[in-house]
Design an enzyme around this catalytic site. Structure first.
Site, mmCIF file in Angstrom:
data_model
loop_
_atom_site.group_PDB
_atom_site.id
_atom_site.type_symbol
_atom_site.label_atom_id
_atom_site.label_comp_id
_atom_site.label_asym_id
_atom_site.label_seq_id
_atom_site.Cartn_x
_atom_site.Cartn_y
_atom_site.Cartn_z
ATOM 1 N N HIS A 246 5.301 -6.621 7.771
ATOM 2 C CA HIS A 246 4.978 -7.998 8.189
ATOM 3 C C HIS A 246 5.292 -8.973 7.064
ATOM 4 C CE1 HIS A 246 2.980 -6.612 11.757
ATOM 5 N NE2 HIS A 246 2.215 -5.819 11.050
ATOM 6 N N HIS B 249 -2.425 -4.479 18.894
ATOM 7 C CA HIS B 249 -1.714 -4.176 17.650
ATOM 8 C C HIS B 249 -0.875 -2.912 17.849
ATOM 9 C CE1 HIS B 249 -0.980 -3.040 13.470
ATOM 10 N NE2 HIS B 249 -1.192 -4.312 13.178
ATOM 11 N N CYS C 121 0.868 -1.193 0.000
ATOM 12 C CA CYS C 121 0.000 0.000 0.000
ATOM 13 C C CYS C 121 0.899 1.236 0.000
ATOM 14 C CB CYS C 121 -0.882 -0.012 1.237
ATOM 15 S SG CYS C 121 0.071 0.132 2.746
ATOM 16 N N CYS D 294 2.736 6.099 8.580
ATOM 17 C CA CYS D 294 1.835 6.404 7.465
ATOM 18 C C CYS D 294 1.020 7.674 7.799
ATOM 19 C CB CYS D 294 0.902 5.222 7.249
ATOM 20 S SG CYS D 294 -0.300 5.568 5.966
ATOM 21 N N SER E 173 0.326 -10.217 9.943
ATOM 22 C CA SER E 173 -0.218 -9.030 9.275
ATOM 23 C C SER E 173 -1.717 -8.927 9.519
ATOM 24 C CB SER E 173 0.077 -9.121 7.773
ATOM 25 O OG SER E 173 -0.808 -8.299 7.058
ATOM 26 N N SER E 174 -2.109 -7.840 10.181
ATOM 27 C CA SER E 174 -3.517 -7.657 10.544
ATOM 28 C C SER E 174 -4.401 -7.511 9.299
ATOM 29 C CB SER E 174 -3.615 -6.422 11.433
ATOM 30 O OG SER E 174 -4.866 -5.863 11.385
ATOM 31 N N ASN E 175 -3.927 -6.732 8.317
ATOM 32 C CA ASN E 175 -4.793 -6.538 7.146
ATOM 33 C C ASN E 175 -4.925 -7.820 6.338
ATOM 34 O OD1 ASN E 175 -3.118 -6.105 4.453
ATOM 35 N ND2 ASN E 175 -1.936 -5.234 6.119
ATOM 36 N N GLU F 273 -0.142 -0.457 15.959
ATOM 37 C CA GLU F 273 -0.793 0.786 15.479
ATOM 38 C C GLU F 273 -1.782 1.297 16.532
ATOM 39 O OE1 GLU F 273 -3.135 0.536 11.752
ATOM 40 O OE2 GLU F 273 -4.474 1.992 12.690
ATOM 41 N N HIS G 129 3.254 1.698 10.922
ATOM 42 C CA HIS G 129 2.254 1.620 12.003
ATOM 43 C C HIS G 129 2.349 2.761 12.987
ATOM 44 C CE1 HIS G 129 1.067 -2.291 10.947
ATOM 45 N NE2 HIS G 129 2.076 -2.954 11.459
HETATM 46 FE FE1 F3S Z 1 -1.155 1.258 4.267
HETATM 47 FE FE2 F3S Z 1 -1.230 3.478 5.564
HETATM 48 FE FE3 F3S Z 1 -3.421 2.409 4.748
HETATM 49 S S1 F3S Z 1 0.131 1.811 5.963
HETATM 50 S S2 F3S Z 1 -3.044 0.205 4.797
HETATM 51 S S3 F3S Z 1 -1.839 3.211 3.434
HETATM 52 S S4 F3S Z 1 -3.090 3.296 6.723
#
Ligand code: F3S
Length: 372
Positions: free
Chosen positions: A55, A152, A24, A124, A254-256, A154, A97
């Site tokens: 991650h 987490h 991302c 980010c 990795s949480s996402n 973040e 994070h």
């Molecule tokens: Fe990536 Fe930032 Fe979104 S790290 S998932 S662009 S909050």
């Protein structure tokens, strides 16, 4: 729907990689900063990340090969003091994070005290924005509700920016239980500041908002789910509905990626989660299957490509006999005949009009009655 890579088989199957799979914006920004530092590294310099930069263990071991180390928050005082004795400078990178307010203060103090110690903030900007929301709405009796995982990094970072009563709830059920037990005092005028972890599952967030609207007296809601997360979850859902098998690529921590896997599994029961192509173990290409591939925000492109290449391999429907290709065996088992060749054949059928001969070739020899 746009795909990053796509292979469609004549047999009806296909392998498709979701268009947004891979790093991302926030992760790419952090990795590019560290990679640029590796290229610019001077003699005696030390490059360190505060926790694993992303991650993904394959990427982390590549960084380690390039001389980038990983430290934890408790190492900051020691590393900062060591910067005085080395011949170069020490650079510590904060990952996407973000960190707690206390950790950032410790880094800033160390940088002030030791001229050869520096830190580079790769938090980010979307996460930074939530830090600001938490900070600016602190005090005045406000309380803070975060929909996300309390443990987490973040979330720990965000929570540290709020002064006052604060709680993180991983699911809407947890939130409901907590708010019902709390029995909100409707006469209290202070606000409930509500935010989400950037990678929160959008369905859980929407359910949580309904509960908050019903039970909270004065909620101020900030939708802080990162757009990247939303797009990826939507892609995972759409692709999952179309596919027989879904492959979710991303690190186990990795949480996402966990949330993508949950979304995918909710619409496609054959969902597997892997960290890289080696973990495909036992999952083989099949030209009759529709396979979807999605990847978490810290999955490097080369890993996604490797999984796609493995799954879209086209030699999949040929019959293999004792390690050899059946078509090749079939071809090599017969001689090629040219006009004028003299051959020996075996009579396999005789009638009044013709005689059929097996010539050991791809064709059967036929001699008519007037040629015999
Ligand atoms: Fe990536 Fe930032 Fe979104 S790290 S998932 S662009 S909050």
């Amino acid at each position: 729907m746009k795909y990053k890579y796509e292979k469609v088989f004549p047999e009806g199957g296909a392998v498709r990689v979701a268009g947004s799979a891979g790093f991302c914006f926030g992760v790419r920004r952090a990795t590019e900063r560290v990679e640029a530092a590796v290229r610019a590294e001077g003699p005696g310099d030390r490059l360190l990340t505060l926790g694993k930069l992303i991650h993904n263990d394959s990427y982390i071991s590549r960084l380690s090969d390039a001389g980038v180390g990983v430290i934890s928050e408790s190492d900051i005082p020691r590393v900062a003091a060591e910067s005085e004795t080395g011949s170069g400078d020490t650079y510590v990178f904060i990952r996407a994070h973000g960190v707690t307010r206390e950790t950032e203060a410790a880094l800033a103090d160390a940088a002030k005290k030791y001229p050869h110690f520096h830190y580079i903030d790769c938090t980010c900007p979307y996460v930074k924005k939530i830090h600001r929301i938490a900070e600016e709405n602190s005090g005045g009796g406000n309380s803070f509700i975060l929909i996300g995982s309390a443990d987490h990094p973040e979330v720990r970072g965000i929570m540290s920016y709020f002064n006052g009563r604060k709680n993180a709830y991983a699911t809407s059920d947890e939130l409901l239980t907590a708010l019902e037990n709390e029995k909100m005092d409707k006469s209290v005028k202070c606000a409930q500041i509500v935010v989400a972890q950037t990678t929160q599952n959008t369905a859980e967030w929407k359910k949580s908002l309904k509960i908050i609207e019903r039970l909270c007296t004065n909620a101020i809601i900030f939708d802080t789910i990162c757009n990247v997360t939303e797009v990826r979850q939507l892609e995972a859902e759409k692709l999952g509905r179309m596919c027989d098998l879904m492959i979710v690529i991303g690190g186990q921590d990795s949480s996402n990626t966990s949330k993508l896997a949950a979304v995918s599994r909710s619409v496609c029961k054959d969902t597997v989660r892997i960290a890289n192509a080696e973990e495909l173990d036992g999952i083989i290409p099949n030209a009759h299957l529709k396979v979807g591939i999605v990847a978490g925000a810290s999955t490097p492109d080369d890993i996604i490509e490797e999984v796609f290449k493995t799954m879209s391999e086209t030699k999949i429907d040929k019959v293999e006999i004792e390690g050899e290709n059946f078509d090749e065996m079939l071809n090599s088992a017969f001689k090629t005949l040219n006009t004028g060749d003299t051959v020996t054949g075996t009579v396999i059928a005789i009638s009044d009009q013709e005689m059929k001969l097996d010539l050991g070739a791809k064709v059967t020899g036929i001699l008519t009655a007037d040629q015999t």
